[in-house]
Write an enzyme that holds these catalytic residues in place. Sequence first.
Site, PDB file in Angstrom:
ATOM      1  N   GLU A   1     -48.728  66.796  18.566  1.00  0.00           N
ATOM      2  CA  GLU A   1     -48.195  66.764  19.837  1.00  0.00           C
ATOM      3  C   GLU A   1     -49.297  66.189  20.721  1.00  0.00           C
ATOM      4  OE1 GLU A   1     -47.435  71.036  20.470  1.00  0.00           O
ATOM      5  OE2 GLU A   1     -45.260  70.694  19.791  1.00  0.00           O
TER       6      GLU A   1
ATOM      7  N   ASP B   1     -41.073  75.860  13.900  1.00  0.00           N
ATOM      8  CA  ASP B   1     -41.903  76.266  14.938  1.00  0.00           C
ATOM      9  C   ASP B   1     -41.444  77.595  15.584  1.00  0.00           C
ATOM     10  OD1 ASP B   1     -43.518  76.455  16.963  1.00  0.00           O
ATOM     11  OD2 ASP B   1     -42.686  75.021  18.355  1.00  0.00           O
TER      12      ASP B   1
ATOM     13  N   GLU C   1     -42.413  83.024  22.684  1.00  0.00           N
ATOM     14  CA  GLU C   1     -42.137  81.735  23.066  1.00  0.00           C
ATOM     15  C   GLU C   1     -40.383  81.643  22.735  1.00  0.00           C
ATOM     16  OE1 GLU C   1     -44.245  78.572  21.608  1.00  0.00           O
ATOM     17  OE2 GLU C   1     -42.856  77.200  22.319  1.00  0.00           O
TER      18      GLU C   1
HETATM   19  C1  GCV Z   1     -49.865  75.223  21.909  1.00  0.00           C
HETATM   20  C2  GCV Z   1     -44.960  74.683  20.118  1.00  0.00           C
HETATM   21  C3  GCV Z   1     -45.121  74.946  21.527  1.00  0.00           C
HETATM   22  C4  GCV Z   1     -46.373  74.437  22.023  1.00  0.00           C
HETATM   23  C5  GCV Z   1     -47.646  74.936  21.225  1.00  0.00           C
HETATM   24  C6  GCV Z   1     -47.532  74.311  19.775  1.00  0.00           C
HETATM   25  C7  GCV Z   1     -48.594  74.551  18.975  1.00  0.00           C
HETATM   26  O1  GCV Z   1     -44.649  73.303  20.381  1.00  0.00           O
HETATM   27  O2  GCV Z   1     -44.172  74.794  22.261  1.00  0.00           O
HETATM   28  O3  GCV Z   1     -46.702  75.006  23.548  1.00  0.00           O
HETATM   29  O4  GCV Z   1     -48.806  74.189  21.937  1.00  0.00           O
HETATM   30  O5  GCV Z   1     -46.114  75.062  19.347  1.00  0.00           O
HETATM   31  O6  GCV Z   1     -48.601  75.649  18.215  1.00  0.00           O
HETATM   32  O7  GCV Z   1     -49.507  73.887  18.699  1.00  0.00           O
END
Ligand code: GCV
Length: 672
Positions: A268, A341, A369
């Site tokens: 990411e 995720d 989340e």
């Molecule tokens: C901390 C998901 C979440 C992100 C998070 C990522 C991760 O994509 O939406 O906010 O980033 O996981 O675990 O690194």
Amino acid sequence: MKLRSFLTLLACCCLTFTVWAEDGSRLWLRQEAGSGAQVDCLLHTPVTEVAVRELKTCWKGVPVALQLMADADHRALGPEGYILRSRDGRIVISASGEKGLLYGAYHLLRLQATGADCSQLDVTERPAYDLRILDHWDNLDGTIERGYAGHSLWKWEELPAVSPRYEAYARANASVGINGAVLNNVNASPKMLATDYLKKVKVLADIFRPYGVKVYLSVNFASPMGLGGLETADPLDAGVQAWWKQKVSEIYALIPDFGGFLVKANSEGQPGPCDYHRTHAEGANMLATALKPYGGIVMWRAFVYAPSSDDRAKQAYNEFLPLDGQFMDNVIVQVKNGPVDFQPREPYSPLFTSMKHTDLMVEFQLTQEYLGHSNHLAYLPPMWTEFFEDVCPRSLRAVCAVSNVGDDVNWCGHDLAQSNWYAFGRMAWNPSLTPAQMADEWLKQTFTDEPAFVDAMKQVMLDSREVVVDYMMPLGLHHIFAGNHHYGPEPWYDVPGARRDWMPPYYHRADKEGLGFDRTSRGSNAVAQYPDSLCRLYGDLSTCPEKYLLWFHHVPWDYRMKSGRTFWDELCHKYDDGVKAARGFCDVWTRMKPYVDAERYDRIEEKFDIQAHDAVWWKDACLLYFQTFSKRKLPKDIEKTHFKLKDLRKVQLPISNYECPTKEMLPRYNAN
Ligand code: GCV
């Protein structure tokens, strides 16, 4: 009753009310102080002082002795294990290390708080994992990525000034056996390692240490550039290696028991060794080399996925399996429980059963989340139990979870979400504890041991995660959340030209034939990453557990389910069951009123009300949208829809990725 007695009674009631005004800040630690118990301990260290103080304050039984023992039986329990025994009219807590005495003290207090018989104790405990860690996704500006309980607990601007909540946090962790905290977001700022910040970290580490909690930091792999001014962060570059060695030595000079680093690399948008054509193992080992002389560890995340992959669910396995056996012995690869995720339901990540020559740790997510943020109740232990049915607890080196704690007075935003923090610690100590046992303990300590309350609320808690799955993403659906947040439904969200694996249609694949992601050999073949027996089970539509059906198969709308219904009708019924069960939670809670203080009653009532309304939003959005593909009627025996698809398509929540929506922001239907 005479007027004077009446007024006295009234005054007492008012006083009681004031004393017990319930803001949720006391978590599960609410035993009355002032017992003055006799507690003896010859060892005087900051850790044993906490143990003695806790017992002297709250223990109400026979005298207690804390004893350090060096015999083989005690040594076999490791530095954190302990024995509790009733002997000659007193209770002896013995351990080979001071931390064992601390955990033994909390065990005894837990027995008392849950009403257990403490007259004939004979308990031997040793934690299943040496590392039981909470990961905070807290940013230096005070926001928390995916945090829904206010801002960060850590007040970086104010440190070294100390908030009383730092110690309260460490105490809560110690009481359930959590022994590590990663303080900052895995999307880490290089600034975290600046000397000014490290001095602030030291203040926290000093406060946590007497409670057995070690501090860890997430690091940005490009810190040598962002902070050190180097031109590269290449892990094979001698200057880069020297920079990390110097930084690590600076950290240990301040914090001698510093735990180590957590790293999100090449994921990411984060920098990492692959930027220099080096492997994850080369990157991790470079940091591990710097930490090794001090006993520090590297937790290296396997959460990676690139837009080019044909199936995001396959990628961590594809990237990490070839590196199996190449990591140093102070590196632990940290893998999310599922391959995508933290979805409401995922099968386990196949890395767990494939990477046999690498230490692995599972990463769970407490902050919700993808489970209704801090508005919905989703008690998570049933999810962990499901994971451990497939992944042997002994095959893991450690466990961690993304924290759900913020600076809200009640810590977790939703009073009932405290149970996930509690249960994570208990599970990390002993993964064979059942969800029911942990719920029972938590309810009795946090509310009351009244059976009518405990029995009813335990059932609500145990059902809650499955209910969320039913009204959000039943039968293996996943990642059909809104585009700009992960709270509500937006299965239709699609931006032409954007990354496909960030779009819900990539995951649900709805078309006129059916629904679901074909991961069999006819599709992406992700199923082949599982051991043969599971590969066969999951890969065949007729044997695949229905809870994973749409994860592995593109299922025809008229496919006949085990219930005898068509797949379409079953999907509709699942959503409908979810809505009805969420409403049922409101009804149970109404009956709990006599057992709960007014403040917590009202706060939780509002949360259950939001959850029930959101369940309808999810059901209507998903069924009306999928109906545009299935072209089938909704079954007559489910509740009619309340919303129109065109109206739901317009819903936009004004929230960022660290906010929970308020009731006013959410679509609500009129029940009449
Ligand atoms: C901390 C998901 C979440 C992100 C998070 C990522 C991760 O994509 O939406 O906010 O980033 O996981 O675990 O690194």
